[in-house]
Enzyme design. Sequence first.
Site, mmCIF file in Angstrom:
data_model
loop_
_atom_site.group_PDB
_atom_site.id
_atom_site.type_symbol
_atom_site.label_atom_id
_atom_site.label_comp_id
_atom_site.label_asym_id
_atom_site.label_seq_id
_atom_site.Cartn_x
_atom_site.Cartn_y
_atom_site.Cartn_z
ATOM 1 C CD1 TRP A 181 0.032 -1.000 3.361
ATOM 2 C CD2 TRP A 181 0.181 1.229 3.263
ATOM 3 N NE1 TRP A 181 0.637 -0.568 4.519
ATOM 4 C CE2 TRP A 181 0.736 0.792 4.491
ATOM 5 C CE3 TRP A 181 0.151 2.592 2.994
ATOM 6 C CZ2 TRP A 181 1.271 1.691 5.438
ATOM 7 C CZ3 TRP A 181 0.687 3.482 3.920
ATOM 8 C CH2 TRP A 181 1.244 3.023 5.131
ATOM 9 C CD GLU A 227 5.412 4.909 12.811
ATOM 10 O OE1 GLU A 227 6.357 4.637 12.044
ATOM 11 O OE2 GLU A 227 4.755 4.051 13.411
ATOM 12 C CD GLU A 267 8.252 0.480 10.574
ATOM 13 O OE1 GLU A 267 7.752 1.561 10.975
ATOM 14 O OE2 GLU A 267 7.911 -0.626 11.000
ATOM 15 C CG HIS A 302 4.255 3.099 9.065
ATOM 16 N ND1 HIS A 302 4.832 2.208 9.950
ATOM 17 C CD2 HIS A 302 3.771 2.340 8.052
ATOM 18 C CE1 HIS A 302 4.687 0.974 9.497
ATOM 19 N NE2 HIS A 302 4.058 1.036 8.345
ATOM 20 C CD GLU A 322 8.808 -2.605 14.152
ATOM 21 O OE1 GLU A 322 8.747 -2.834 12.937
ATOM 22 O OE2 GLU A 322 8.601 -1.476 14.643
ATOM 23 C CB THR A 373 4.656 0.743 16.891
ATOM 24 O OG1 THR A 373 5.454 -0.366 16.481
ATOM 25 C CG2 THR A 373 5.579 1.825 17.428
ATOM 26 C CG ASP A 390 2.979 -2.113 7.089
ATOM 27 O OD1 ASP A 390 2.500 -3.085 6.488
ATOM 28 O OD2 ASP A 390 3.350 -1.070 6.516
ATOM 29 C CD GLU A 391 4.899 -0.180 13.180
ATOM 30 O OE1 GLU A 391 5.915 -0.877 13.093
ATOM 31 O OE2 GLU A 391 4.927 1.064 13.119
ATOM 32 C CG HIS A 393 7.860 -4.412 10.021
ATOM 33 N ND1 HIS A 393 7.603 -3.070 9.821
ATOM 34 C CD2 HIS A 393 7.887 -4.968 8.775
ATOM 35 C CE1 HIS A 393 7.496 -2.824 8.519
ATOM 36 N NE2 HIS A 393 7.658 -3.963 7.874
#
Length: 389
Positions: A84, A128, A166, A169, A219, A222, A251-252, A255
């Site tokens: 995305w 971020e 990252e 974000h 990670e 977040t 995403d976090e 990761h």
Amino acid sequence: MALHLNTLSFFVVSKKLPYSQSHGRSITRIRSSRPALMCSTLAAKTRDVVTHSMAPEKVEIFRSLETWAEQNVLIYLKPVDKSWQPTDFLPESETSEGFYEQVKELRERCKQLPAEHFVALVGEMITEEALPTYQTMLNTLDGVRDETGASLTSWATWIRAWTAEENRHGDLLNKYLYLSGRVDMKQIEKSIQYLIRSGMDPKFENNPYNGFVYTSFQERATFISHGNTARLVKKHGDMKLAQICGTIASDEKRHETAYTKIVEKLFEIDPDDTILALAGMMKKRFRMPGHFMYDGQDDKIFDHFSAVTQRLGVYTGHDYADILEFLIERWKVEKLIGLTSEGRKAQDFVCGLPLRIRRILENKALVDTAKKGGSAVPFGWVFGQEIRI
């Protein structure tokens, strides 16, 4: 990745220096016990200094894990053409009429959100945006850093690709908040610049054991905070912002899985040094970069921001204890065997820490109840509005 709260020192917070001390550091060059190793460190007036501490045989461990990392870590990256992008969630600037209508709708949605929610969102976005600090930190780690800036090793590939993922974000949250009209972007932009130039806590010891323990905590923290923010703004009707925060949280989580798998492997092949790294990170009261947050006005803005997120339930002391318990179980810390006496002491310390934290929480709750409410402080991020902490 970057955290809005001080993941590793939410409870064991060392005294914060005034801005003039914590930000006005000088660069010091020091020589380690091995003459070939030299590193630059930022030193506060306390003269904290850190050296590279990796013995050659430890560096070799990470070099020997190159193939393992390729097969077990790089799989958590997504191809760029399948990822995305911020524009997927923002008004379409290509069509002028449609763009203005979409911005108007965005601003109408944002009117329903309390100012304190924007304080939480801004703090998350600022940290971020401090991504250069995190990539720099990873590139100080012996055995895994990107030696050339374009190295094809698995570790270097991960660092660059993780950073690229990252990076979206902060871009997305920044643009959304800018379009909302609810925040003072000039004040926020100064906060971002201050935070990036502040760098890392000087106590950080540059070896990958510490680095990967750090990122595992980071990670997961977040993932939790963005997920909680998504639920919070959803209650006030901003479904698009809830989708944004939920997407970042996803995403976090991905990761987090990669970093916890790395530490799990380190526990498998070198349990003693890994448990010592975990215990050391907790004992040293290492401060995350967000701790150095400053907006040019409020020396205690990180503490005030943290108090707001704690009160809103975006990220709390209970979340911190939960993360620690989760990682202890995930890494099977209680079941480690064959440790040295020092390793066993570290194991006992880490395994007993969640209970101690929860006791501190209980006592703090009693104190807070006795105070019957908190005070309010002005936040420059939201045009000086006073927010209860």
